[in-house]
Design an enzyme around this catalytic site. Structure first.
Site, mmCIF file in Angstrom:
data_model
loop_
_atom_site.group_PDB
_atom_site.id
_atom_site.type_symbol
_atom_site.label_atom_id
_atom_site.label_comp_id
_atom_site.label_asym_id
_atom_site.label_seq_id
_atom_site.Cartn_x
_atom_site.Cartn_y
_atom_site.Cartn_z
ATOM 1 C CG ASP A 72 -7.362 -5.717 2.486
ATOM 2 O OD1 ASP A 72 -8.259 -5.347 3.257
ATOM 3 O OD2 ASP A 72 -7.509 -5.785 1.244
ATOM 4 C CG ASP A 125 0.392 -20.397 -0.843
ATOM 5 O OD1 ASP A 125 1.076 -20.219 0.190
ATOM 6 O OD2 ASP A 125 0.851 -20.981 -1.851
ATOM 7 C CG ASP A 155 -12.649 -8.911 3.572
ATOM 8 O OD1 ASP A 155 -12.373 -7.988 4.373
ATOM 9 O OD2 ASP A 155 -13.478 -8.771 2.642
ATOM 10 C CE1 TYR A 192 -3.234 -2.954 0.784
ATOM 11 C CE2 TYR A 192 -4.563 -1.047 1.384
ATOM 12 C CZ TYR A 192 -4.461 -2.390 1.063
ATOM 13 O OH TYR A 192 -5.608 -3.161 1.034
ATOM 14 C CE LYS A 244 3.552 -17.651 -2.788
ATOM 15 N NZ LYS A 244 3.117 -19.070 -2.679
#
Ligand code: IPM
Ligand code: MN
Length: 348
Positions: free
Chosen positions: A242, A218, A246, A135, A185
């Site tokens: 983020d 993942d 969710d 971001y 990752k």
């Protein structure tokens, strides 16, 4: 009597509905626990943008700096203002300007709420880096509108930024069940995420009492569904956090239950509290939005302001309501019915 100065930015859509609910409950808690909330409401929103050409005035950040905390409902009304404009004009600059680098999002099932999973014993605290990473806003576009068009959006990870969020996560883990999962990752992102892993190992040396494991994003997404009870504190970069929050909201029964706090841990500037959900234009103003995420976020605000007892009482009142099935299923109760049930439990 202590007075806390709170800037209210209801924003757009259901942000307005749920801010009213959250502040009604926070005010009731203040009355019961003997402190005062001095609120000032700012109309900064997409309507404000249409009227003035800005989401907030040029000195908006300076205005907010004088408050003890900021409470925000939701930002965005894509039918009139593109999200890329509204979010970069209000929510995202506040997080950055006030170094609210720790975005804290709790994921657990409230009493009486049925999640989509068989597992119901999870209690996850997601700590999302909130000021840099994916971001950062570094990038640009060239040759726009031509076949040779190029768009670049670069992630920026600084040692200061990565170290401080990990340290914050370790502190939280130490105060909870002593387990931290660092989301990474590094198998594919050989610069930023290998760096993230290195800093994780360095910081871990200062927290021998916390067990730490790196986990790829993942695999983490799968684990939050398959074995959420195996998780305690999660630390993740801005975009990874983020997305995972969710998912966290989904397993705790939906976005109507997902609270969040954008924290400036050194308290050099105000922190900001907001539900994870957005402005939901389709249900705005209909008295049907679930205010629980917003009320829980207000409890997090009071906790940050040193009103731990009031915060705990709000959470207990929320669960007294949900335990009776109030607000636990979409459409079962109106925004005001849920708010009044929480208020009654708080005042009982
Ligand atoms: C959130 C939201 C924001 C984010 C959007 C609205 C920019 O999704 O707070 O999770 O991505 O941070
Ligand atoms: Mn989000």
């Amino acid at each position: 009597m202590t007075t806390h100065k709170i800037a209210l930015i209801p924003g757009d859509g259901i942000g307005v509905d749920v801010t009213d609910a959250a502040i009604e409950i926070a005010t009731a808690a203040a009355r019961r626990f003997g402190f005062t909330l001095a609120t000032e409401t700012f109309p900064w929103s997409c309507d404000h943008y249409l009227a003035t050409g800005r989401m907030m005035p040029e000195d908006g950040i300076e205005t907010l700096r004088g408050f003890d905390a900021i409470y925000l409902g939701a930002v965005g009304w894509p039918a009139t203002v593109p999200d890329s404009v509204s979010l970069h004009g209000l929510l995202l600059p506040i997080r950055k300007a006030f170094a609210q680098y720790a975005n804290i999002r709790p994921h657990r099932l409230l009493k009486g709420v049925e999640g989509p999973l068989r597992s119901d014993g999870f209690d996850i605290l997601c700590i999302r880096e909130n000021t840099e990473g994916e971001y950062s806003g570094a990038g640009g576009r060239v040759h726009q509108g031509t076949p040779g068009e190029v768009a670049i959006q670069t992630s920026v990870f600084t040692r200061m930024g990565v170290e401080r969020i990990l340290r914050f996560g370790f502190e939280q883990a130490r105060a909870r069940r002593g387990h931290l999962t660092s989301v990474t990752k590094s198998n594919a992102q050989q610069y930023s995420m290998v760096f993230w892993d290195e800093v994780t190992r360095e910081v871990a040396a200062d927290y021998p009492d916390v067990s730490v494991e790196p986990m790829h994003i993942d695999a983490m997404a799968a684990r939050m569904v398959m074995a959420p009870e195996s998780l305690d504190v999660i630390v993740a970069s801005n975009l990874f956090g983020d997305i995972l929050t969710d998912l966290g909201a989904a397993i705790q029964g939906g976005l109507g239950f997902a609270a969040s706090a954008n924290i400036n841990p050194d308290r050099s500037a105000p922190s900001m509290f907001e539900p994870v959900h957005g402005s939901a234009p389709d249900i705005a103003g209909k008295d049907i939005a679930n205010p629980i995420a917003a009320i829980w976020s207000a409890a997090m605000m009071l906790d940050h302001l040193g009103e731990a007892e009031a915060a705990a009482a709000i959470l207990a009142a929320i669960e007294a309501a949900t335990a009776q099935g109030i607000g636990t299923r979409p459409g079962s109760h109106s925004t005001s019915a849920i708010t009044q049930a929480v208020k009654a439990a708080l005042e009982a």
